[in-house]
Design an enzyme around this catalytic site. Structure first.
Site, PDB file in Angstrom:
ATOM      1  N   GLU A   1      -3.997  -9.120   3.471  1.00 10.58           N
ATOM      2  CA  GLU A   1      -4.892  -8.876   5.006  1.00 10.58           C
ATOM      3  C   GLU A   1      -5.940  -9.823   5.140  1.00 10.58           C
ATOM      4  O   GLU A   1      -6.439 -10.094   6.309  1.00 10.58           O
ATOM      5  CB  GLU A   1      -5.176  -7.539   4.547  1.00 10.58           C
ATOM      6  CG  GLU A   1      -4.284  -6.384   4.767  1.00 10.58           C
ATOM      7  CD  GLU A   1      -3.299  -6.007   3.495  1.00 10.58           C
ATOM      8  OE1 GLU A   1      -3.343  -6.971   2.736  1.00 10.58           O
ATOM      9  OE2 GLU A   1      -3.018  -5.097   3.550  1.00 10.58           O
TER      10      GLU A   1
ATOM     11  N   GLU B   1       0.884  -1.159  -0.246  1.00 14.22           N
ATOM     12  CA  GLU B   1       0.007   0.020  -0.105  1.00 14.22           C
ATOM     13  C   GLU B   1       0.969   1.214   0.134  1.00 14.22           C
ATOM     14  O   GLU B   1       0.586   2.287  -0.678  1.00 14.22           O
ATOM     15  CB  GLU B   1      -0.909  -0.018   1.171  1.00 14.22           C
ATOM     16  CG  GLU B   1      -2.056  -1.163   0.931  1.00 14.22           C
ATOM     17  CD  GLU B   1      -2.954  -1.344   2.234  1.00 14.22           C
ATOM     18  OE1 GLU B   1      -2.470  -1.647   3.312  1.00 14.22           O
ATOM     19  OE2 GLU B   1      -4.237  -0.689   2.124  1.00 14.22           O
TER      20      GLU B   1
HETATM   21  C1  TC6 Z   1      -1.398  -4.989   6.914  1.00 15.65           C
HETATM   22  O1  TC6 Z   1      -0.362  -4.673   6.315  1.00 15.65           O
HETATM   23  C2  TC6 Z   1      -2.561  -4.278   7.115  1.00 15.65           C
HETATM   24  C3  TC6 Z   1      -2.616  -3.144   6.451  1.00 15.65           C
HETATM   25  C4  TC6 Z   1      -3.579  -2.062   6.682  1.00 15.65           C
HETATM   26  C5  TC6 Z   1      -3.383  -1.126   7.867  1.00 15.65           C
HETATM   27  C6  TC6 Z   1      -4.298   0.090   8.018  1.00 15.65           C
HETATM   28  N1  TC6 Z   1       4.203  -7.673  11.631  1.00 15.65           N
HETATM   29  O2  TC6 Z   1       7.262 -15.496   8.858  1.00 15.65           O
HETATM   30  P1  TC6 Z   1       8.908 -15.487   9.232  1.00 15.65           P
HETATM   31  C7  TC6 Z   1       7.451 -11.407  12.297  1.00 15.65           C
HETATM   32  S1  TC6 Z   1      -1.675  -6.719   7.513  1.00 15.65           S
HETATM   33  C8  TC6 Z   1       4.815  -7.997  12.854  1.00 15.65           C
HETATM   34  O3  TC6 Z   1       9.228 -16.418  10.091  1.00 15.65           O
HETATM   35  P2  TC6 Z   1       9.707 -15.570   6.762  1.00 15.65           P
HETATM   36  C9  TC6 Z   1       7.258 -12.741  12.402  1.00 15.65           C
HETATM   37  O4  TC6 Z   1       6.204 -13.116  13.728  1.00 15.65           O
HETATM   38  C10 TC6 Z   1       0.001  -7.334   7.426  1.00 15.65           C
HETATM   39  N2  TC6 Z   1       5.760  -9.111  12.886  1.00 15.65           N
HETATM   40  O5  TC6 Z   1       9.739 -15.065   8.051  1.00 15.65           O
HETATM   41  C11 TC6 Z   1       8.730 -13.457  12.795  1.00 15.65           C
HETATM   42  O6  TC6 Z   1       8.783 -12.840  14.099  1.00 15.65           O
HETATM   43  P3  TC6 Z   1       9.674 -14.068  15.166  1.00 15.65           P
HETATM   44  C12 TC6 Z   1       0.202  -7.993   6.129  1.00 15.65           C
HETATM   45  C13 TC6 Z   1       6.070  -9.622  11.612  1.00 15.65           C
HETATM   46  O7  TC6 Z   1      10.749 -15.064   5.874  1.00 15.65           O
HETATM   47  C14 TC6 Z   1       9.811 -12.699  11.927  1.00 15.65           C
HETATM   48  O8  TC6 Z   1       9.083 -11.599  11.792  1.00 15.65           O
HETATM   49  N3  TC6 Z   1       1.280  -8.673   6.097  1.00 15.65           N
HETATM   50  C15 TC6 Z   1       5.119  -9.425  10.590  1.00 15.65           C
HETATM   51  O9  TC6 Z   1       9.325 -17.043   6.639  1.00 15.65           O
HETATM   52  C16 TC6 Z   1      10.001 -13.288  10.692  1.00 15.65           C
HETATM   53  O10 TC6 Z   1       8.821 -13.993   9.929  1.00 15.65           O
HETATM   54  C17 TC6 Z   1       1.374 -10.014   6.137  1.00 15.65           C
HETATM   55  O11 TC6 Z   1       0.247 -10.744   6.490  1.00 15.65           O
HETATM   56  C18 TC6 Z   1       4.452  -8.192  10.299  1.00 15.65           C
HETATM   57  N4  TC6 Z   1       3.596  -8.090   9.389  1.00 15.65           N
HETATM   58  O12 TC6 Z   1       8.407 -14.992   5.993  1.00 15.65           O
HETATM   59  C19 TC6 Z   1       2.680 -10.517   6.008  1.00 15.65           C
HETATM   60  N5  TC6 Z   1       5.653 -10.125   9.517  1.00 15.65           N
HETATM   61  O13 TC6 Z   1      11.038 -14.232  14.767  1.00 15.65           O
HETATM   62  C20 TC6 Z   1       3.075 -11.481   7.023  1.00 15.65           C
HETATM   63  C21 TC6 Z   1       6.471 -11.193  10.164  1.00 15.65           C
HETATM   64  O14 TC6 Z   1       9.628 -13.181  16.476  1.00 15.65           O
HETATM   65  N6  TC6 Z   1       4.314 -12.221   7.146  1.00 15.65           N
HETATM   66  N7  TC6 Z   1       6.717 -10.658  11.289  1.00 15.65           N
HETATM   67  O15 TC6 Z   1       8.883 -15.299  15.125  1.00 15.65           O
HETATM   68  C22 TC6 Z   1       4.620 -13.018   6.138  1.00 15.65           C
HETATM   69  O16 TC6 Z   1       3.831 -13.512   5.688  1.00 15.65           O
HETATM   70  C23 TC6 Z   1       5.977 -13.469   6.685  1.00 15.65           C
HETATM   71  O17 TC6 Z   1       6.444 -13.234   7.840  1.00 15.65           O
HETATM   72  C24 TC6 Z   1       7.061 -13.092   5.370  1.00 15.65           C
HETATM   73  C25 TC6 Z   1       8.417 -13.579   5.843  1.00 15.65           C
HETATM   74  C26 TC6 Z   1       6.446 -13.710   4.079  1.00 15.65           C
HETATM   75  C27 TC6 Z   1       7.181 -11.709   5.363  1.00 15.65           C
END
Ligand code: TC6
Length: 704
Positions: free
Chosen positions: A135, A115
């Site tokens: 999301e 975004e």
């Molecule tokens: C959004 O954006 C809404 C917007 C609207 C607002 C108005 N936040 O998965 P991994 C942490 S909603 C905080 O093991 P990978 C995760 O918990 C969001 N922490 O790594 C872990 O912590 P730990 C939309 C986060 O390489 C560490 O980072 N985005 C977030 O296998 C490593 O993560 C998503 O849904 C976050 N957003 O995969 C994406 N993301 O080490 C969610 C990760 O303490 N994330 N962490 O356990 C993912 O899909 C995956 O983490 C990845 C990386 C593909 C980015």
């Protein structure tokens, strides 16, 4: 910061700026995934303000440091009081900026990260970038303008696919639908600089996304609504995503207003809390006491047993690139195992997981099949998936002890048996571990890593490493009958059986529970797993079953007449046309059993069915936790989310328990106990929680 010198200036811990002549660069450095935390948002705002106020800067390049550009809003901030600036305001601020902003995308540019990028005036992605708006998988929608800007760039249909599926797309596809303008190789900073000069030279056009118009596509909108009604009737946010995208045909400010309203509704939905809990559950389970131990090397996996389970495990290992040595007692068993593996791999080709060439090379180059245990002497890890019988397993392990190389992990896939006893049949109990896969083992994501008394920490770490390599979610469990999952399931299955005996038909119970969101009801599960599996366990337990315990023998009686469930075409249901229909034989056994017990059969509402079932699940889970079999409540949630079809949007049984509250759970159990005081006993832990007002989430927080 000095113009033209290229000196770096830190706005705060996570945002820095630098100037290179007419180009201002902003770098986001918030490891591990550059999540758009409060510090990122406020730092970015200040950085843009600073550069936009500098008359010598004619273009701004925005990029991320490390493995990815921003992977989304910071999920840990959800549910807490919002802190200014909000991401939506920041995105509007970026879009309004007079100085063009070029954004460089790399790694996994997701959610709020995309975004931010869509609010910039031009976008370049590095090759290999994954771009998405996931999301919806967290029970919300892209509420920082994503539902309005994505259709403005890509059209309604592409935006629907991206936002409602939540699935990331490769950079090439994003380029094809105009979400990005270019793909360029290099490191993010260098590409930001190069891209900025291209903007300056007029080679890379820049525009405000919000000023574009969306062509209405009512056919795509109504097709998606129909699809969702059929496939995701219980979920809240996918439907709101469609509403928000539909609003993108209005003026930008009006569309953004609609998006905000719908986003807030999603944030307030309990599904949002459940889905975010599930997201963290998937990651929390790897935080085990043994996580600092060094895993042993893993290249060759031995599998003992070519039945459904052994073949599934061998398939999973082959698909993950391991060399696999499959062994069986005789040629017949062996060729059946190889045949099942071949079929599983064909399935993987059909699902697009591997190519046909891969399939052939896995079968001919990576799989070794032989009779007897001798060939396992070179395996790094050996998984026994033989008949579920202690004497059989002990014999295998004691033979393995003489064959396996020093340091090899000796794993059993037993679902119920005592791994301490299995380990005791070897001279190396430190190497013995339980790796409990779920059928079909090459598809199901859950794997319980069962730690026996003497299992060494590096064997545990190796079990977790194997799970990661296989793409599975490993949950650490202690030893007890059934470990975490099957022990709890055995308990709550009885609650279903008692309701069945007392008056609810199997089909009504299944319908009530699938209506709650379970992937399948307990009788559909029983038919799929095979009634003969629990028949064996039931007979094993019969001798020790206390006389006060009610016992429902419909499933055993179906087995006695050869009805084992799906594999024989008949069980609780008949599957003559591929669809389940209530089996009159099962219903007649049930009627007979009610008659013998002197029961007329009373009505149960769907709500009552769900409440009793879920309460039983929580009751036994509380005991499993209290006994230290599961490390934390969130581990139990992961087991049920990833292995037992618990509805993800409800976050798992322990998360659900917190929604219900310990006092209400105690009240329910005490009420049910009036009918059956033996089965319904309030566990100590729930009593304590009801008294001191604590929650399972408190226990997660303390432990993590
Ligand atoms: C959004 O954006 C809404 C917007 C609207 C607002 C108005 N936040 O998965 P991994 C942490 S909603 C905080 O093991 P990978 C995760 O918990 C969001 N922490 O790594 C872990 O912590 P730990 C939309 C986060 O390489 C560490 O980072 N985005 C977030 O296998 C490593 O993560 C998503 O849904 C976050 N957003 O995969 C994406 N993301 O080490 C969610 C990760 O303490 N994330 N962490 O356990 C993912 O899909 C995956 O983490 C990845 C990386 C593909 C980015």
């Amino acid at each position: 910061m000095q113009d033209g010198t290229g000196t770096e200036h830190h706005i705060n811990d996570v945002i820095s700026v630098e100037t290179q002549g007419p180009v201002g660069l902003i770098c986001i450095n918030n490891p591990p995934v550059n999540a758009a935390s409060h510090a990122v948002r406020s730092g970015l705002w200040q950085a843009v303000e600073l550069l936009a106020g500098n008359k010598t800067i004619r273009v701004i390049g925005l990029y991320g440091h490390g493995r990815t550009f921003v992977a989304g809003a910071d999920i840990r901030e959800f549910g807490k009081p919002p802190q200014d600036p909000w991401l939506p305001d920041l995105c509007n601020f970026l879009e309004e900026c007079e100085t063009p902003i070029l954004c460089v995308l790399h790694g996994t540019t997701l959610g709020g990260g995309l975004e931010i990028a869509l609010s910039c005036h031009a976008r370049i992605a590095l090759p290999g970038t994954k771009i998405g708006l996931p999301e919806v998988t967290l029970g919300i929608l892209p509420g920082a303008g994503g539902t309005q800007r994505a259709p403005r760039l890509a059209g309604v249909k592409a935006a629907l696919d991206l936002i409602v599926s939540g699935k990331p797309i490769p950079a090439e596809e994003a380029l094809g639908c105009h979400l990005i303008d270019r793909i360029l190789d290099g490191d993010p900073r260098q590409v930001a600089l190069q891209g900025a000069y291209a903007v300056l030279a007029g080679d890379l056009p820049h525009k405000r996304t919000g000023s574009l118009k969306v062509t209405p596509d009512p056919a795509a909108i109504s097709a998606m609504r129909e699809h969702l009604k059929k496939t995701q009737p219980l979920l809240f946010s996918p439907h709101r995503c469609v509403d928000a995208i539909e609003a993108s045909t209005s003026e930008m400010t009006e569309g953004l207003g609609q998006e905000r309203h719908l986003f807030n509704a999603c944030m307030e939905s309990p599904q949002r809390a459940g889905l975010i809990h599930a997201f963290f559950a998937e990651r929390a389970v790897s935080k085990i006491p043994e996580r600092h131990a060094l895993p042993r090397p893993l290249e060759t996996i031995g599998v003992i047993g070519g039945g459904t389970m052994g073949s599934g495990i061998a398939t999973a290992a082959l698909l993950a690139g391991f060399s696999v040595s499959l062994t069986e007692r005789d040629e017949t068993g062996l060729s059946r195992g190889v045949e099942t593996i071949a079929q599983n791999l064909e399935g993987a080709v059909k699902r697009g997981k591997i190519s046909d060439t891969d399939r052939q090379s896995l079968l001919s180059g990576k799989l070794m099949a032989s009779v007897g245990l001798e060939p396992l002497k070179t395996s790094d890890l050996i998984i026994e998936a033989a008949f579920e019988d202690m004497a059989v397993k002990q014999a295998i392990f004691s033979e393995l002890d003489g064959i396996a190389k020093p340091g090899a992990i000796l794993a059993t896939n037993t679902s119920y048996l005592d791994i301490n006893k299995i380990a005791a049949s070897t001279s190396r109990p430190g190497d013995v571990i339980g790796l409990h896969f779920f059928s079909p083992a090459h598809i199901m994501r859950l794997m319980e890593v069962v730690v026996a008394q003497e299992t060494s920490p590096d064997a545990v770490a190796t079990g977790f490493k194997l799970a990661k390599n296989l793409g599975k979610i490993a949950v650490r469990s202690g030893v007890c009958d059934g470990f975490i999952g099957n022990r709890i399931m055995t308990f709550y299955k009885k609650a279903a059986d008692y309701m069945m005996l007392d008056g609810a038909d199997p089909a009504q119970i299944d319908k009530a529970l699938t209506g709650y969101g379970f992937a399948m009801g307990p009788y559909q599960v029983a038919d799929l797993a095979g009634l003969d599996i629990s028949w064996a366990a039931n007979r094993r337990r019969a001798a020790t079953r206390p006389p006060e315990e009610r016992y429902v023998s419909v499933a055993d009686r179906l087995c006695e007449v050869g009805m084992f469930g799906r594999k024989t075409g008949k069980g609780f249901y008949i599957y003559n046309d591929g669809h389940p229909h209530p089996n009159p034989v099962a219903l007649s056994f049930l009627a007979e059993e009610r008659g013998v017990a002197g029961l007329k059969g009373r009505p149960f509402s769907d709500e009552d069915i769900v409440n009793r079932f879920v309460t039983a699940m929580i009751l036994e889970a509380a005991r499993v936790l209290d006994e230290g079999i599961a490390l934390r409540p969130i581990d139990i949630d992961a087991v049920f989310l990833f292995g037992y079809g618990f509805p993800r949007f409800r976050g798992g049984p322990m998360h659900t328990a917190d929604q219900i509250g310990a006092p209400e759970l105690v009240r329910r159990i005490e009420t049910y106990a009036l009918e059956d005081p033996y089965y319904w006993q309030v566990p100590k832990l729930l009593h304590v929680m009801a008294e001191n007002g604590s929650s399972f989430e408190d226990r997660n927080r303390e432990a993590l």
